[in-house]
Scaffold this motif. Structure first.
Motif, mmCIF file in Angstrom:
data_model
loop_
_atom_site.group_PDB
_atom_site.id
_atom_site.type_symbol
_atom_site.label_atom_id
_atom_site.label_comp_id
_atom_site.label_asym_id
_atom_site.label_seq_id
_atom_site.Cartn_x
_atom_site.Cartn_y
_atom_site.Cartn_z
ATOM 1 N N THR A 16 -2.822 -10.880 -9.199
ATOM 2 C CA THR A 16 -2.683 -10.046 -10.396
ATOM 3 C C THR A 16 -3.054 -10.908 -11.595
ATOM 4 O O THR A 16 -2.511 -12.003 -11.762
ATOM 5 C CB THR A 16 -1.240 -9.527 -10.550
ATOM 6 N N GLU A 40 -5.204 -6.837 -8.552
ATOM 7 C CA GLU A 40 -4.621 -5.971 -9.586
ATOM 8 C C GLU A 40 -5.003 -6.587 -10.926
ATOM 9 O O GLU A 40 -4.483 -7.636 -11.309
ATOM 10 C CB GLU A 40 -3.104 -5.890 -9.403
ATOM 11 N N THR A 75 -9.450 -9.517 -15.162
ATOM 12 C CA THR A 75 -10.603 -9.086 -14.367
ATOM 13 C C THR A 75 -11.567 -10.253 -14.107
ATOM 14 O O THR A 75 -12.050 -10.428 -12.981
ATOM 15 C CB THR A 75 -11.317 -7.918 -15.090
ATOM 16 N N SER A 109 -10.643 -2.492 -12.751
ATOM 17 C CA SER A 109 -9.203 -2.806 -12.834
ATOM 18 C C SER A 109 -8.606 -3.186 -11.490
ATOM 19 O O SER A 109 -7.393 -3.395 -11.397
ATOM 20 C CB SER A 109 -8.444 -1.618 -13.432
ATOM 21 N N LEU A 138 -7.338 1.423 -15.005
ATOM 22 C CA LEU A 138 -6.024 1.122 -14.436
ATOM 23 C C LEU A 138 -5.063 2.302 -14.574
ATOM 24 O O LEU A 138 -4.615 2.871 -13.576
ATOM 25 C CB LEU A 138 -5.441 -0.138 -15.092
ATOM 26 N N GLY A 169 -5.767 -0.300 -9.519
ATOM 27 C CA GLY A 169 -6.734 0.195 -10.487
ATOM 28 C C GLY A 169 -8.042 0.582 -9.849
ATOM 29 O O GLY A 169 -8.416 0.081 -8.785
ATOM 30 N N ASN A 212 -6.077 0.841 -21.343
ATOM 31 C CA ASN A 212 -5.647 2.171 -20.940
ATOM 32 C C ASN A 212 -5.610 3.157 -22.095
ATOM 33 O O ASN A 212 -5.265 2.793 -23.226
ATOM 34 C CB ASN A 212 -4.272 2.051 -20.295
ATOM 35 N N GLY A 243 -6.815 -3.912 -17.851
ATOM 36 C CA GLY A 243 -7.054 -2.516 -18.219
ATOM 37 C C GLY A 243 -7.215 -2.384 -19.719
ATOM 38 O O GLY A 243 -6.954 -3.321 -20.495
ATOM 39 N N CYS A 298 0.135 -4.659 -18.242
ATOM 40 C CA CYS A 298 -1.215 -4.244 -17.847
ATOM 41 C C CYS A 298 -1.403 -2.737 -17.960
ATOM 42 O O CYS A 298 -2.499 -2.256 -18.179
ATOM 43 C CB CYS A 298 -1.487 -4.698 -16.422
ATOM 44 N N LEU A 299 -0.301 -1.987 -17.821
ATOM 45 C CA LEU A 299 -0.372 -0.525 -17.834
ATOM 46 C C LEU A 299 -0.276 0.030 -19.249
ATOM 47 O O LEU A 299 -0.295 1.237 -19.455
ATOM 48 C CB LEU A 299 0.790 0.048 -16.995
ATOM 49 N N TYR A 344 -12.983 -0.248 -17.319
ATOM 50 C CA TYR A 344 -11.644 -0.376 -16.734
ATOM 51 C C TYR A 344 -11.151 0.978 -16.223
ATOM 52 O O TYR A 344 -11.565 2.018 -16.715
ATOM 53 C CB TYR A 344 -10.644 -0.859 -17.788
#
Ligand code: NAD
Length: 493
Positions: free
Chosen positions: A238, A261, A241, A469, A425, A465, A266, A264, A295-296, A423
């Motif tokens: 994780t 993982e 990228t 992602s 994710l 993702g 988002n 992102g 990340c989210l 991306y």
């Protein structure tokens, strides 16, 4: 056996059930991002320590761990979870010192989830069936196919700093439940809870060599040495990228499996038919929780034009109501960034936004902090409007407490904007029109979509993702798929 974790001054590797220092004597500093002070010195692994850890992990596959019944193994993992909970305050203290995050946050998310990751996957592996197919044969006697799961082997676990214990155990929990052994390389920014977990493993009865930890950096250090080691059978990573690309290349040598993982950028889509209170509360958390280092998280917010001004005004008010402070401040709901280096990156985007002509709705700089915290990596929560869609502020993952809000006119436009980046994710959709929410969710190119919520996590669901992602899914049976080899046995009857 214990290293000096009580004082957390000297963080060693955990190899084959022992805390060991680096042969090179190389140490690096672990800094508290709330005040810039050194918390501990950490041993940096060379190839020698990484090799010892991988060899121990390989040998442990053939030792008592490999011979245990599923019942025995999963009972031990329950003890690991109980061990984390029994030392909850130590884990909390260590995680908050390393990251600077509010204790109110880490005590609800990081530490309990760190423990839960062992129980959830231990229970899951006991209850997931495998396949069986009967088939006809020309001689009429038939054959029976059945599949069994076997551990993949030695798993290299490379984890980031934003949710250190949670994201590391999210991998180690299922890997061990499936009977693998692991070598973990935690982020150099946040080594302590991963180190502390070695003691819990030992106390819980995890055999030596099953859980190993090597500390150090990425390229030209412990991370690279681990990915280059030929005896590692698979990698779960994780992080960014770009790092994922490097690890994927290293894993190609020897055809080792990977689960990635990654980063992102988002999008949150806020429709005029949303419940505004819910949309503000959720967007607020998704942009600013953990100082934006999730990340989210949502860094791009697209709002239907008729409610745009109201939404911007209310999110500004909410952001300005955040209380910035150190982990022990019970009223604080935003800590510092993880390091001064990361703050430099985030502030460079704050400057770029201004250069690109953004309207700074709120924030944009560094808050005034009391003298004892002046050396910390503090930044203001920041909201912009008015940037072009191709500004780097709108296209790059910043990983700070910030978002850009842009109006849209039609559902099609909102979907196109959400899907416009490489991306994929996560995304959050805010609408009380459930038909629209389903319709839009189906068209967003992302692995995880929330409707009228954010970060609502059921650990049985697929997590990962699309596009750049990530590769693969973890969570639920998907973790079991990655951490096991399915073997088909065909028996001619
Ligand atoms: P990072 O990629 O810089 O580092 C992650 C880990 O990889 C660290 O342990 C680091 O030492 C190691 N590493 C770096 N270079 C390496 C190399 N060449 N070889 C082997 N290991 C190497 O990421 P970070 O800054 O620690 O974390 C933030 C990033 O993680 C963000 O991009 C965020 O979106 C992402 N992230 C993704 C998820 C997800 O589930 N998709 C979750 C959390 C964080």
């Amino acid at each position: 056996m214990k290293q000096d974790l009580a004082a957390m001054k000297d963080i060693k590797h955990y190899i084959n059930g022992q805390y060991v220092g680096s042969a090179s004597g190389k140490l690096f500093e672990n800094v508290n991002p709330a005040n810039g002070k050194v918390i501990s010195k950490v041993h940096e692994a060379g190839r020698e320590e990484v090799d010892a850890a991988v060899q121990a992990a390989k040998a442990a596959l053939r030792g008592p761990w490999g011979k245990m019944t599923l019942e025995q193994r999963t009972a031990i993992l329950h003890k690991v979870a109980d061990g984390i909970n029994a030392r909850f305050d130590e884990f909390l203290e260590a995680e908050c010192l390393d990251t600077g995050k509010p204790k109110s946050l880490a005590s609800h998310i990081d530490i309990p989830r760190g423990a839960a990751n062992f129980k959830v996957f231990a229970d899951m592996i006991k209850n997931v069936p495998t396949e069986s197919f009967e088939m006809p044969t020309p001689d009429g006697t038939g054959a029976l196919n059945y599949a069994v799961r076997r551990p993949k082997g030695v798993i290299g676990v490379i984890s980031p700093w934003n949710l250190p214990l949670l994201l590391m155990t999210w991998k180690v929990g299922p890997a061990l439940a499936c009977g693998n052994t692991v070598v973990v390389k935690p982020s150099e920014e946040t080594p302590t809870t991963t180190a502390l977990l070695g003691e819990v493993m030992k106390e819980a009865g995890v055999p030596d060599g099953v859980y190993n930890v090597v500390h150090g950096f990425g390229g030209d250090s412990a991370g690279a040495y681990l990915t280059e080691h030929p005896l590692v059978d698979g990698f779960t990573f994780t992080g960014e990228t770009g790092t994922g690309e490097v690890i994927m290349k290293a894993a190609a040598k020897g055809i080792r499996d990977i689960s990635l993982e990654l980063g992102g950028k988002n999008a949150g889509l806020v429709f005029a038919d949303c419940d505004m209170d819910k949309a503000i509360e959720g967007t607020m958390r998704s942009a600013f929780a953990n100082c934006g280092q999730v990340c989210l998280g949502t860094e791009r917010v697209y709002v239907e034009r008729s409610i745009f001004d109201e939404f911007v005004r209310r999110l500004k008010e909410a952001a300005e109501g955040l209380k910035i402070g150190p982990p022990d401040d019970a009223d604080a709901n935003m800590g510092p960034l993880v390091s001064l280096k990361h703050r430099e990156k985030v502030l460079s985007y704050y400057q770029k936004a201004v250069d690109d002509g953004a309207t700074v709705v709120t924030g944009g700089g560094v808050p005034d902090m009391p003298a004892e915290l002046a050396g910390g990596a503090w930044v203001q929560p920041t909201i912009w409007t008015g940037l072009a869609d191709d500004s780097a502020v709108v296209t790059d993952e910043i990983f700070g407490p910030c978002c850009h809000i842009r109006p849209f006119d039609t559902e099609e436009e909102a979907i196109e904007l959400a899907n416009s980046l490489p991306y994929g994710l996560a995304s959050a959709i805010w609408s009380e029109n459930i038909t629209r929410a389903h319709r839009v969710a189906g068209q967003i190119e992302a692995g995880i979509i929330w409707v009228n919520s954010w970060f609502l996590r059921d650990l049985r669901t697929p997590f990962g993702g699309s596009k750049q992602s990530g590769i693969g899914r973890e969570g639920g049976v998907h973790s079991l798929e990655f951490y096991t080899e399915m073997k088909n046995i065909c028996v001619k009857l």
